[in-house]
Design a protein around this motif. Sequence first.
Motif, mmCIF file in Angstrom:
data_model
loop_
_atom_site.group_PDB
_atom_site.id
_atom_site.type_symbol
_atom_site.label_atom_id
_atom_site.label_comp_id
_atom_site.label_asym_id
_atom_site.label_seq_id
_atom_site.Cartn_x
_atom_site.Cartn_y
_atom_site.Cartn_z
ATOM 1 N N LEU A 91 4.163 26.462 -37.038
ATOM 2 C CA LEU A 91 4.789 25.416 -36.222
ATOM 3 C C LEU A 91 4.914 25.848 -34.763
ATOM 4 O O LEU A 91 4.692 25.047 -33.848
ATOM 5 N N THR A 92 5.222 27.106 -34.529
ATOM 6 C CA THR A 92 5.278 27.633 -33.167
ATOM 7 C C THR A 92 3.884 27.600 -32.536
ATOM 8 O O THR A 92 3.722 27.201 -31.372
ATOM 9 N N SER A 93 2.876 27.981 -33.320
ATOM 10 C CA SER A 93 1.496 27.969 -32.821
ATOM 11 C C SER A 93 1.016 26.546 -32.558
ATOM 12 O O SER A 93 0.242 26.311 -31.623
ATOM 13 N N ALA A 94 1.460 25.592 -33.376
ATOM 14 C CA ALA A 94 1.063 24.188 -33.169
ATOM 15 C C ALA A 94 1.573 23.693 -31.818
ATOM 16 O O ALA A 94 0.842 23.021 -31.079
ATOM 17 N N LYS A 95 2.809 24.044 -31.485
ATOM 18 C CA LYS A 95 3.360 23.649 -30.172
ATOM 19 C C LYS A 95 2.552 24.295 -29.049
ATOM 20 O O LYS A 95 2.231 23.646 -28.050
ATOM 21 N N GLN A 96 2.199 25.563 -29.234
ATOM 22 C CA GLN A 96 1.394 26.279 -28.237
ATOM 23 C C GLN A 96 0.033 25.595 -28.072
ATOM 24 O O GLN A 96 -0.465 25.451 -26.945
ATOM 25 N N ALA A 97 -0.581 25.161 -29.165
ATOM 26 C CA ALA A 97 -1.883 24.489 -29.100
ATOM 27 C C ALA A 97 -1.758 23.134 -28.399
ATOM 28 O O ALA A 97 -2.630 22.750 -27.609
ATOM 29 N N ARG A 98 -0.684 22.407 -28.690
ATOM 30 C CA ARG A 98 -0.461 21.110 -28.008
ATOM 31 C C ARG A 98 -0.263 21.329 -26.502
ATOM 32 O O ARG A 98 -0.790 20.572 -25.693
ATOM 33 N N ASP A 99 0.483 22.359 -26.160
ATOM 34 C CA ASP A 99 0.682 22.675 -24.735
ATOM 35 C C ASP A 99 -0.648 23.037 -24.072
ATOM 36 O O ASP A 99 -0.919 22.628 -22.935
#
Length: 184
Positions: free
Chosen positions: A164-172
């Motif tokens: 979930l943390t990585s998903a936010k990073q990918a969206r950013d």
Amino acid sequence: MQMKIQKNILAYVMIGLFVPFQLLYADECDEVYSEAKDIYNSAVEAVKQKDFDRAVGLFNEAAEKYEQAADMENCRCPKIAGTSKKKANSSREMADKYQEVGEEYAAELQLYEEYNRAQEKFIEGNTYARNSEWDNAIAAFEEAAQIWESVGGATQSENGKRALTSAKQARDAADLARKYQQEQ
């Protein structure tokens, strides 16, 4: 006197014939019990190797052997029957337990593979971004984010939280790529 000797000989012959069969059967009890124990120990080794499907099969096989030993009569050790029943039940419980553990492990392994696939997509997105291929970078970042979100939604494990943390990073990263794309 002759008759008495014949009776004694007959008695010794009968005892001689009966006792070896009794001992043979008692040895068979020990042999079946020992075989069940060996199978059970192999199942424990399979668990240590995280080969849960094999462990479940071996625990079930051990349970059958223990049940076979429990059903035998005239065993040398009178405790074999009771002990074998308990060990058969324990083996079945272990089979059920490791059936569940195996399913959970397989699911976690699948999620781990998905996590790594998302990681590859994210790296691919970075490569596209370095080459100013913004459409490809955005698509790769968005795909990585979707995969990570599905992993994070499927498990509460550390990998799920990290996903979930990585998903936010990918969206950013996708948003940043869109910003660079608009500036050109």
